[in-house]
Design an enzyme around this catalytic site. Structure first.
Site, mmCIF file in Angstrom:
data_model
loop_
_atom_site.group_PDB
_atom_site.id
_atom_site.type_symbol
_atom_site.label_atom_id
_atom_site.label_comp_id
_atom_site.label_asym_id
_atom_site.label_seq_id
_atom_site.Cartn_x
_atom_site.Cartn_y
_atom_site.Cartn_z
ATOM 1 N N GLU A 145 0.913 -1.225 -0.096
ATOM 2 C CA GLU A 145 0.076 0.030 -0.059
ATOM 3 C C GLU A 145 0.712 1.318 0.082
ATOM 4 O O GLU A 145 0.475 2.243 -0.567
ATOM 5 C CB GLU A 145 -0.841 0.200 1.182
ATOM 6 N N TYR A 202 -14.738 27.210 0.719
ATOM 7 C CA TYR A 202 -14.340 25.782 0.386
ATOM 8 C C TYR A 202 -13.451 25.566 -0.509
ATOM 9 O O TYR A 202 -12.898 24.297 -0.540
ATOM 10 C CB TYR A 202 -15.683 25.142 0.288
ATOM 11 N N GLU A 227 -8.270 6.031 10.588
ATOM 12 C CA GLU A 227 -8.673 6.738 11.863
ATOM 13 C C GLU A 227 -7.744 7.804 12.009
ATOM 14 O O GLU A 227 -8.100 8.948 12.231
ATOM 15 C CB GLU A 227 -8.791 5.898 12.951
ATOM 16 N N LYS A 279 -11.867 4.048 1.364
ATOM 17 C CA LYS A 279 -10.677 3.289 0.925
ATOM 18 C C LYS A 279 -11.358 2.416 -0.041
ATOM 19 O O LYS A 279 -11.452 1.269 0.287
ATOM 20 C CB LYS A 279 -9.890 2.974 1.849
#
Length: 126
Positions: free
Chosen positions: A28, A60, A80, A105
């Site tokens: 990864e 934004y 997290e 993901k």
């Protein structure tokens, strides 16, 4: 009796995408994959609306660039952790009272068919 609850207007930025190298596995980190993020900001937009004034809300477009830099930036092991970093970026804007972040993901390797893996957190200004 007057309502004294805070205003909870929301600005949502959904589907922000960046190629990142987050994850616990070496493959990864080496090849990376696409990550997506959604940010829902809670803030009072009344002053901005009354004065039609960008300086009294959150830009934004600028925020999107900041969040993109985190998604594409320094790798972390956990979604997290990535979600917390994104929340911290949002809360660095003084007008934001709270934020909900969802990190997606969709290309995670789970060994079974699936559509998406997400982690959602909500953080408030202390």
């Amino acid at each position: 009796m007057a309502d004294t609850s805070p205003v909870a207007d929301r600005i949502a930025l959904r589907g922000l995408r960046a190629h990142g190298h987050h994850g616990v596995y070496d493959f990864e980190r080496e090849r990376g994959q696409m990550f997506r993020a959604d940010a829902v900001l809670e803030l009072d937009t009344m002053a901005a609306a009354a004065g039609d004034d960008l300086d009294r809300t959150v830009n934004y477009a600028a925020l999107a660039g900041e969040l993109y830099a985190v998604l594409a930036g320094e790798p972390v092991n956990l979604l997290e952790t990535l979600a917390q970093r994104l929340a911290d970026v949002c809360l660095a804007h003084p007008r934001v009272d709270a934020v909900e972040i969802t990190v997606h993901k969709p290309q995670a390797e789970l060994g079974v068919p699936f559509d998406d893996v997400t982690v959602t957190i909500r953080r408030e200004r202390a």
